[in-house]
Design a protein around this motif. Structure first.
Motif, PDB file in Angstrom:
ATOM      1  N   ALA A  17      -7.195   1.474  -4.277  1.00 48.35           N
ATOM      2  CA  ALA A  17      -6.176   0.526  -3.811  1.00 48.35           C
ATOM      3  C   ALA A  17      -6.101  -0.660  -4.762  1.00 48.35           C
ATOM      4  CB  ALA A  17      -6.532   0.050  -2.412  1.00 48.35           C
ATOM      5  N   GLY A  18      -4.898  -1.117  -5.012  1.00 50.18           N
ATOM      6  CA  GLY A  18      -4.684  -2.237  -5.933  1.00 50.18           C
ATOM      7  C   GLY A  18      -4.567  -1.806  -7.378  1.00 50.18           C
ATOM      8  N   ARG A  19      -4.865  -0.537  -7.654  1.00 47.42           N
ATOM      9  CA  ARG A  19      -4.756  -0.029  -9.024  1.00 47.42           C
ATOM     10  C   ARG A  19      -3.963   1.278  -9.053  1.00 47.42           C
ATOM     11  NH1 ARG A  19      -8.235  -2.260 -12.835  1.00 47.42           N
ATOM     12  NH2 ARG A  19      -8.309  -0.312 -14.002  1.00 47.42           N
ATOM     13  N   GLN A  20      -3.069   1.424  -8.098  1.00 45.11           N
ATOM     14  CA  GLN A  20      -2.299   2.655  -8.027  1.00 45.11           C
ATOM     15  C   GLN A  20      -1.083   2.633  -8.946  1.00 45.11           C
ATOM     16  OE1 GLN A  20      -1.565   3.376  -3.887  1.00 45.11           O
ATOM     17  NE2 GLN A  20      -3.565   4.315  -3.613  1.00 45.11           N
ATOM     18  N   TRP A  48      -2.327  -3.640 -14.017  1.00 44.15           N
ATOM     19  CA  TRP A  48      -2.502  -2.862 -12.798  1.00 44.15           C
ATOM     20  C   TRP A  48      -1.994  -3.650 -11.605  1.00 44.15           C
ATOM     21  CZ3 TRP A  48      -4.101   2.046 -13.356  1.00 44.15           C
ATOM     22  CH2 TRP A  48      -4.714   2.382 -14.561  1.00 44.15           C
ATOM     23  N   SER A  50      -0.617  -3.143  -7.073  1.00 44.22           N
ATOM     24  CA  SER A  50      -0.513  -2.319  -5.873  1.00 44.22           C
ATOM     25  C   SER A  50       0.884  -1.739  -5.682  1.00 44.22           C
ATOM     26  CB  SER A  50      -0.908  -3.140  -4.648  1.00 44.22           C
ATOM     27  OG  SER A  50      -0.116  -4.307  -4.590  1.00 44.22           O
ATOM     28  N   SER A  51       1.849  -2.243  -6.452  1.00 41.43           N
ATOM     29  CA  SER A  51       3.208  -1.703  -6.364  1.00 41.43           C
ATOM     30  C   SER A  51       3.834  -1.693  -7.754  1.00 41.43           C
ATOM     31  CB  SER A  51       4.074  -2.531  -5.413  1.00 41.43           C
ATOM     32  OG  SER A  51       4.354  -3.794  -5.994  1.00 41.43           O
ATOM     33  N   ASP A  54       5.019  -5.156  -8.666  1.00 37.64           N
ATOM     34  CA  ASP A  54       3.883  -6.050  -8.919  1.00 37.64           C
ATOM     35  C   ASP A  54       3.374  -5.895 -10.352  1.00 37.64           C
ATOM     36  OD1 ASP A  54       1.655  -7.785  -8.408  1.00 37.64           O
ATOM     37  OD2 ASP A  54       0.415  -6.013  -8.045  1.00 37.64           O
TER      38      ASP A  54
END
Length: 96
Positions: A17-20, A48, A50-51, A54
């Motif tokens: 999570a946070g690096r997807q 990197w 989360s979206s 972003d």
């Protein structure tokens, strides 16, 4: 000299999570006599998030800040050069 810049985002659903999402910067250098069609070159940095939005926002903000710093350095060089020319001209005028 850079002719164009492109920002690309990649999705990795199995990443933590946070690096997807990962954004990269691709630059196309300006053509020169030795390389009339240089092609696109990836910039060696990843952003990197989360979206998609972003990570692209992070990449674009970083790129804008870095190009702003480069423009400021260039302006400083021009200013110093002009100041040095004026100083030399004043010394020549004073000695004449």
């Amino acid at each position: 000299m850079i002719e164009s810049t492109r920002f690309v985002a990649y999705h990795a659903p199995c990443a933590p999570a946070g690096r997807q999402w990962q954004a990269q910067i691709f630059n196309t250098p300006a053509p020169t006599a030795s390389k009339p069609n240089p092609g696109e070159v990836p910039f060696n940095m990843s952003f990197w998030g989360s979206s998609r939005d972003d990570c692209l926002a992070k990449a674009e903000a970083w790129w804008a800040a870095e190009t702003g710093k480069a423009a400021a350095r260039e302006a400083n060089i021009v200013t110093r050069t002009e100041r040095a020319k004026a100083t030399r001209a004043a010394k020549l005028e004073a000695s004449a």
